[in-house]
Design an enzyme around this catalytic site. Structure first.
Site: not given
Length: 339
Positions: A10, A92, A94, A182
């Site tokens: 990613d 996403d 987070e 990643d």
């Protein structure tokens, strides 16, 4: 289409316009590329990164916290900027959660539903501790089975060491390293059915809810995972709801919808903490850098009183958090007020 054990990277603007080097290191051209963040930011490297790779999906970095209306705006901004047809679009989540886990969950579900309504498979990305602290991920799995992409790095040495796998229900992909970029591995084939492993239909009669499998059988006297969520069925096959269950000397709580509770749960006027397996915790619990104490006798959280632990006495604030001071080696005399 990706299959079990396939790898992907990613990427975002952090990786720059030229990602050919990291793709060569990874031995794959599969990517998931960041498109957007909040309702204003777009990845300036998006077009170049798409041209150099095989995007299996795109992701949006959320800033909506627990605001459903803002989640809708962010989802629409994301959808408006998808550059090509793919199967997966990723939330996403987070950073910037609200203090209300249910509000956060509702906002995530609304975002993911808008993705699904647009014809994509929605995926939830985050870290295990962040998710446990801020989101009821079982609600996500109930609506979108096998939709988790979870980061957990262990030694973060660039290898997928399953000794450090962040065990949770419903994980489709695992981000196993951020070193030096990643790295991710696919755990479920694309063609694997997203529906519950035990296919069937919920039924209700005057006595309660039960689950009829497609082969005509039904679970009884056992736990059963349905749609990524654990339920317990009694000797007659009815799902337990709003009820404590003692199983193998451990206590579990089944919520009003029958789902096994994890994390904090309010039962009546008392708070309890259930671990990842659903078992009630007693003694000390560390949550969001604060300490709480759950009684050994009943498991309920102690608040606004002293407790003795080991050789010391400690005061638990009205919200259950351990007070910074005082701690005592003997029981204090008289009334002591701790601000």
């Amino acid at each position: 289409m990706v299959k079990k054990n396939d790898l992907f990277v990613d990427v975002s603007s952090h990786n720059g316009y030229d990602i050919t080097g990291i793709l060569e290191q990874m031995g794959t051209t599969n990517t998931i590329i960041k498109i957007s963040e909040s309702t204003t930011y777009l990845n300036p490297c998006l077009s170049a990164q798409v041209e150099q790779s095989n995007p299996i999906g795109f992701y949006h970095f959320a800033r909506f916290g627990g605001d459903v209306a803002e989640a809708e705006r962010e989802a629409q901004f994301f959808l408006d900027n998808v550059p090509m047809q793919v199967k997966y679009l990723v939330l996403d989540y987070e950073d910037d959660p609200s203090g209300d886990a249910q509000a956060n969950t509702n906002a995530c579900l609304r975002f993911m539903q808008m993705i699904a309504d647009a014809g994509y498979k929605p995926i939830y990305y985050s870290y295990k501790p962040f998710t446990h602290d801020n989101v009821d991920y079982q609600q996500i799995l109930a609506q979108f089975p096998n939709s988790l992409w979870i980061a957990g790095y262990g030694l973060n040495d660039g290898t997928a060491n399953f000794e450090y796998f962040p065990s949770m229900d419903g994980i489709r992909w695992w981000q196993y390293s951020s070193n030096p970029f990643d790295k991710n591995i696919v755990l479920l084939d694309d063609e694997e059915d997203d529906k519950p492993k035990t296919a069937g239909t919920w039924k209700q009669d005057s006595k309660g809810w039960w689950f009829r499998r497609n082969n005509g059988s039904f679970p009884y006297n056992k736990w059963e995972k349905i749609g990524g969520v654990w339920y317990y069925f009694d000797s007659k096959g009815y799902c337990l709801t709003s009820e404590w269950l003692k199983d193998n000397e451990k206590w579990y709580y089944l919520k009003d919808n029958g789902a096994m509770a994890t994390g904090w749960v309010l039962v009546g006027s008392e708070w309890y903490y259930m671990d990842d397996s659903g078992a009630m915790v007693t003694g000390w619990v560390k949550y969001k850098n604060n300490w709480y104490y759950m009684t050994n006798e009943r498991g309920n959280m102690v608040s606004n009183e002293f407790i003795k632990s080991g050789k010391g006495w400690y005061f638990m604030n009205t919200n259950g958090e351990l007070a910074d001071n005082p701690s005592f080696t003997k029981e204090p005399d008289g009334l002591i007020t701790v601000a």
